[in-house]
Design a protein around this motif. Structure first.
Motif, PDB file in Angstrom:
ATOM      1  N   SER A 154      33.147  28.489  -7.995  1.00 56.33           N
ATOM      2  CA  SER A 154      32.786  29.668  -7.072  1.00 56.33           C
ATOM      3  C   SER A 154      32.395  30.750  -8.067  1.00 56.33           C
ATOM      4  O   SER A 154      31.243  31.470  -7.935  1.00 56.33           O
ATOM      5  CB  SER A 154      33.547  29.858  -6.044  1.00 56.33           C
ATOM      6  N   ILE A 155      33.159  30.990  -9.041  1.00 54.35           N
ATOM      7  CA  ILE A 155      33.150  32.126  -9.819  1.00 54.35           C
ATOM      8  C   ILE A 155      31.932  31.766 -10.932  1.00 54.35           C
ATOM      9  O   ILE A 155      31.264  32.662 -11.091  1.00 54.35           O
ATOM     10  CB  ILE A 155      34.363  32.228 -10.538  1.00 54.35           C
ATOM     11  N   TRP A 186      28.688  32.274  -8.973  1.00 51.17           N
ATOM     12  CA  TRP A 186      28.463  33.422  -8.840  1.00 51.17           C
ATOM     13  C   TRP A 186      27.901  34.253  -9.854  1.00 51.17           C
ATOM     14  O   TRP A 186      27.078  35.139  -9.960  1.00 51.17           O
ATOM     15  CB  TRP A 186      29.659  34.366  -8.070  1.00 51.17           C
ATOM     16  N   HIS A 187      28.445  34.033 -11.105  1.00 47.17           N
ATOM     17  CA  HIS A 187      28.241  34.494 -12.464  1.00 47.17           C
ATOM     18  C   HIS A 187      26.812  34.265 -12.930  1.00 47.17           C
ATOM     19  O   HIS A 187      25.965  34.976 -13.172  1.00 47.17           O
ATOM     20  CB  HIS A 187      29.348  34.496 -13.423  1.00 47.17           C
ATOM     21  N   GLY A 192      24.666  33.129 -10.845  1.00 47.82           N
ATOM     22  CA  GLY A 192      23.529  33.756  -9.911  1.00 47.82           C
ATOM     23  C   GLY A 192      23.125  35.107 -10.327  1.00 47.82           C
ATOM     24  O   GLY A 192      22.006  35.740 -10.062  1.00 47.82           O
ATOM     25  N   THR A 193      24.327  36.015 -10.633  1.00 45.95           N
ATOM     26  CA  THR A 193      24.201  37.253 -10.958  1.00 45.95           C
ATOM     27  C   THR A 193      23.275  37.393 -12.399  1.00 45.95           C
ATOM     28  O   THR A 193      22.409  38.406 -12.271  1.00 45.95           O
ATOM     29  CB  THR A 193      25.603  37.836 -10.896  1.00 45.95           C
TER      30      THR A 193
END
Length: 163
Positions: A36-37, A40-41, A43-44
């Motif tokens: 997930s991290i 998320w990273h 995607g950012t």
């Protein structure tokens, strides 16, 4: 005997399952959090790169539009200056202009006015102003008092750059 072995294996299996299930669950939770991290990273990072790309693209588009508008204004101004140059160097009306400025004769003024009115109509100008070298308005068309007052303010009372 067989029953006792099965029951021992069942107990060991249950214990092993409980132990493995608890440990396995935590491993899955840790893997899920880690993934997930990472997602998320990534995607950012993707969002920021797309935002920067779109921003640069739009800035380039606006810059191109601004350059086109500047070139349009420069071309329009050069056309107007060329029109003024054509009038001031026209040998056919040069004598009438000189006569208008010096003598104030009615016929050259009337003919000159007709010619300027034609320019107003044909080129769809809003107004035409004719000035002598001292910036005195000799002739202004169309003859509207409001425009004359505005001209006096814009051209006659403003200080020259560097003055």
């Amino acid at each position: 005997m067989i029953d006792s072995k099965i029951s021992i294996n069942s107990e060991n299996e249950n214990h092993f399952r409980k132990h493995l299930t608890g440990r396995f669950l935590w491993i899955l939770i840790i893997i899920f959090i880690f993934l997930s991290i990472v997602i998320w990273h990534l995607g950012t990072l993707y969002y920021k790169s797309q935002r920067d790309r779109i921003k640069t693209e739009k800035q380039n588009e606006l810059s191109a539009i601004a350059n086109l508008k500047v070139n349009e204004i420069i071309a329009w101004r050069n056309e107007r200056l060329s029109d003024g140059e054509m009038i001031s160097r026209n040998p056919l009306i040069k004598d009438e202009i000189i006569s208008l400025l010096k003598d104030g004769n009615e016929k050259p003024e009337r003919d000159f006015k007709k010619w300027l009115e034609l320019l107003l109509e044909i080129y769809d100008y809003e107004s035409i102003m004719f000035m002598d070298e001292n910036k005195n308005v000799v002739l202004y068309l169309p003859d509207r008092e409001y425009d004359k007052k505005q001209l006096e303010w814009e051209y006659l009372y403003k200080k020259e750059p560097g003055a």
